[in-house]
Structures are given as C-alpha cells and as structure tokens.
Write a protein that holds these residues in place. Structure first.
Motif, short mmCIF file in Angstrom:
data_model
loop_
_atom_site.label_atom_id
_atom_site.label_comp_id
_atom_site.label_asym_id
_atom_site.label_seq_id
_atom_site.Cartn_x
_atom_site.Cartn_y
_atom_site.Cartn_z
N THR A 14 -24.59 11.21 62.85
CA THR A 14 -24.52 10.88 61.42
C THR A 14 -23.08 10.91 60.92
O THR A 14 -22.69 10.12 60.06
N TRP A 15 -22.29 11.81 61.45
CA TRP A 15 -20.87 11.88 61.09
C TRP A 15 -20.15 10.59 61.50
O TRP A 15 -19.46 9.96 60.70
N VAL A 16 -20.32 10.17 62.76
CA VAL A 16 -19.67 8.95 63.24
C VAL A 16 -20.22 7.73 62.51
O VAL A 16 -19.48 6.80 62.19
N ARG A 17 -21.49 7.75 62.25
CA ARG A 17 -22.12 6.67 61.48
C ARG A 17 -21.49 6.54 60.09
O ARG A 17 -21.24 5.43 59.60
N SER A 18 -21.20 7.68 59.46
CA SER A 18 -20.54 7.67 58.16
C SER A 18 -19.13 7.09 58.26
O SER A 18 -18.71 6.29 57.41
N ILE A 19 -18.42 7.47 59.30
CA ILE A 19 -17.06 6.96 59.52
C ILE A 19 -17.07 5.45 59.71
O ILE A 19 -16.29 4.71 59.10
N ILE A 20 -18.00 4.97 60.55
CA ILE A 20 -18.03 3.54 60.86
C ILE A 20 -18.47 2.71 59.65
O ILE A 20 -17.92 1.62 59.39
N THR A 21 -19.44 3.21 58.89
CA THR A 21 -19.86 2.43 57.71
C THR A 21 -18.73 2.37 56.67
O THR A 21 -18.56 1.35 56.00
N PHE A 33 -23.21 7.82 50.51
CA PHE A 33 -24.39 7.71 51.37
C PHE A 33 -25.20 6.43 51.15
O PHE A 33 -26.09 6.14 51.94
N SER A 34 -24.86 5.66 50.13
CA SER A 34 -25.52 4.36 49.97
C SER A 34 -25.12 3.40 51.09
O SER A 34 -25.80 2.41 51.36
N LEU A 35 -24.00 3.70 51.75
CA LEU A 35 -23.52 2.83 52.83
C LEU A 35 -24.21 3.08 54.16
O LEU A 35 -24.28 2.20 55.01
N ILE A 36 -24.74 4.28 54.34
CA ILE A 36 -25.15 4.69 55.68
C ILE A 36 -26.30 3.85 56.24
O ILE A 36 -26.42 3.66 57.45
N GLY A 37 -27.11 3.29 55.35
CA GLY A 37 -28.21 2.43 55.78
C GLY A 37 -27.75 1.12 56.38
O GLY A 37 -28.55 0.38 56.97
N LYS A 38 -26.46 0.82 56.27
CA LYS A 38 -25.92 -0.40 56.88
C LYS A 38 -26.00 -0.33 58.40
O LYS A 38 -26.00 -1.36 59.08
N ILE A 39 -26.03 0.90 58.93
CA ILE A 39 -26.29 1.08 60.36
C ILE A 39 -27.71 1.64 60.48
O ILE A 39 -27.95 2.80 60.18
N ASP A 40 -28.62 0.81 60.88
CA ASP A 40 -30.02 1.18 60.93
C ASP A 40 -30.32 1.95 62.22
O ASP A 40 -29.47 2.07 63.10
N GLN A 41 -31.53 2.46 62.30
CA GLN A 41 -31.94 3.24 63.46
C GLN A 41 -32.96 2.47 64.28
O GLN A 41 -33.80 1.74 63.74
N PHE A 42 -32.87 2.62 65.59
CA PHE A 42 -33.85 2.03 66.50
C PHE A 42 -34.19 3.08 67.56
O PHE A 42 -33.30 3.76 68.06
N PRO A 43 -35.49 3.23 67.89
CA PRO A 43 -36.63 2.48 67.36
C PRO A 43 -37.09 2.99 65.99
O PRO A 43 -36.99 4.18 65.71
N GLU A 44 -37.59 2.07 65.18
CA GLU A 44 -38.27 2.39 63.93
C GLU A 44 -39.48 1.47 63.81
O GLU A 44 -39.51 0.38 64.38
N LYS A 45 -40.45 1.92 63.04
CA LYS A 45 -41.72 1.20 62.95
C LYS A 45 -41.56 -0.25 62.52
O LYS A 45 -42.26 -1.14 63.02
N LYS A 46 -40.63 -0.50 61.60
CA LYS A 46 -40.51 -1.86 61.04
C LYS A 46 -40.16 -2.89 62.11
O LYS A 46 -40.50 -4.07 61.96
#
Length: 280
Positions: A14-21, A33-46
């Motif tokens: 999550t730290w690196v994800r914050s840096i990259i976003t 934290f509104s930016l963090i969703g720009k990097i999504d997670q896999f696998p996820e149900k959707k």
C-alpha cells in the motif's frame, strides 16, 4: 498488459501503491487516498463476475485467472495491478502468463518485522502469525468474503515460496526491500521511476518528487488514516473495531519486540531466502 505490484501481505504494498499513484496520477505529487483506487487489485470479484458462479469454490477461481486477465487486456492498454496472490500454478492453471504480464515490482520485507504486522493486522498471537508465515495460506473464508463486495480467495503459500514465485524470473523485475524504503525512500522512488519509464510515459520534476516523499511518508499516511481518509482497514476479530493499517512502520524493530524463540524459528525456516536477501 499488466505491471504487477506484488507482495506478501503487510510488506509495504500500500505504501508503494501510494507512491506510484502520486507519481502517475497527480500533477504535483501531493498524495491523497482518492488516488489509490487508480491501481486496482487482482483478483477481485468484478473481474470474474461473468465467469464464476460460486466464489467460495477456489477451483473455479484459479481455472479463470488467465481468462479474467485476457478480458482485462482486450483494450491493449498498460495497467498496474496490486496483488497478494502468489505467482503459482495449480492443476496446470498459471496465475498469469507472458501474454498478460508486462513487468513486476515485488516488495519484500524481513519476516522478523513482518510477523509483528501480520499479528496486528489479523488479530493473531505471535505463534499464530508464525504459523501463517510457514504454512500455505488461502486467504479468505466463505462468510467474510461473501459479505465483502470485492473479496475473493488468494493463495499465498509460505513467505519464501511467495517471494520466489514472483522473483525467480529476473526479466522485467524490480525488487524493492521494505527496509530500503524506510532507510532512503528517495533512492527507492528513483528506482521505481527509472523502471516504470521503460513502459509508461509520465512527467515529473524535483518538486514533484519532493511532494511525493512528503505526502507518502509513513507519518503522513498514518495521519490521513487517523483523520478517516483511509478505508481499507480490517476489523479486530475480538471486538469488531477497526485496526490501524499504518501501525508501527519504522518503529517496528524486531530486535526490541520479538522473543528470541520466535526469531530463531523464523531464521531456521527461512534461512536460505533470508541469507539471499541479506537479512542474515
């Protein structure tokens, strides 16, 4: 194609994800934290919603790993995905393949500090946290993952198995050590920039780097969480209260907090990999 941001849980993803976003999706490098969703997670149900009927059946999930990624990559664009899934092959089903994977950033953390974070995050005793690290893990249980909208089973394996699954192939791999992030975040950020420039076009300058370092420091992220701006916490199994995601960070010093018996057990079980990573 996918650039994977992969790690064992509580290793700094999550730290690196914050840096990259902040680097890719902000103009000035100021993180929120509104930016963090720009990097999504896999696998996820959707990503499996048209493929799987029973999300409690892990056999259905791993049989559709590649198909789900094929669908994601139909648009031909480069994407970054966070994952805790080990890069394993189960019954001849690979988690990913060369047609879907462009590159990997893998974050690793000394298991002697990791165990404390695992204990806090999952409300485990230290013995339970140790068992978590050494036994193959299937994250998630039917009930909790049914109730969690995007939840889906992930298989972790042992800490060393997880690390090796993602890093045996050195091609298009950037290895980031959590300890180096703490010691000198700027050096690690510049490694990430150099690596991502091979695949993506983005703008940055020294002022943007300065803002990224300031607003994604552990202290800054922890303050944002305390203000209610972070929504990825888990609940304490005993009282149902939210557990601080950003808990100790740089203050998690295993020499001061771990019993010698646990230290010796960790070092014995993971000796080869810890030596390779210069943790021993």
């Amino acid at each position: 194609m996918i650039i994977w941001l992969a790690s064992y849980p509580k290793s700094g993803n999550t730290w690196v994800r914050s840096i990259i976003t902040s680097l890719l999706y902000s103009e000035d490098g100021n993180f929120d934290f509104s930016l963090i969703g720009k990097i999504d997670q896999f696998p996820e149900k959707k990503y499996f919603k048209d493929l799987i009927k029973d999300f409690n059946n892990f056999h259905e999930i791993f049989r559709h790993w590649i198909i789900a990624q094929d669908k994601i990559n139909l648009d031909g664009k480069i994407k970054i995905f966070k994952t805790h899934q080990g890069k394993f092959t189960i019954n001849n089903n690979n988690f990913t393949n060369s047609e879907n994977t462009l590159a990997v950033i893998y974050i690793v953390r000394d298991p002697r500090t990791l165990i404390k974070s695992i204990s806090n995050h999952y409300t485990f005793t230290m013995d339970e946290a140790f068992d978590f690290l050494i036994n193959p893990q299937l994250m998630g249980d039917g009930k909790s993952f049914k109730e969690k909208r995007d939840g889906i089973y992930n298989i972790l394996g042992r800490w060393d198995e997880h690390y090796r699954s993602w890093t045996t192939n050195k091609n298009n791999l950037l290895l980031i050590k959590y300890e180096d992030l703490i010691k000198n975040t700027e050096i690690e950020l510049k490694k990430i920039i150099k690596f991502l420039q091979k695949y993506l076009t983005f703008q940055y300058d020294e002022n943007k780097i300065k803002n990224i370092l300031k607003t994604t420091s552990f202290e800054s992220l922890k303050n944002m969480e305390n203000l209610g701006k972070f929504t990825e916490q888990v609940e304490n199994k005993k009282d149902g209260k939210k557990i601080n995601f950003f808990n100790l960070g740089p203050q998690n010093i295993w020499q001061e907090s771990l019993e010698k018996e646990i230290v010796l057990k960790i070092e014995k079980n993971f000796h080869k990999t810890m030596k390779e990573l210069k943790y021993l």
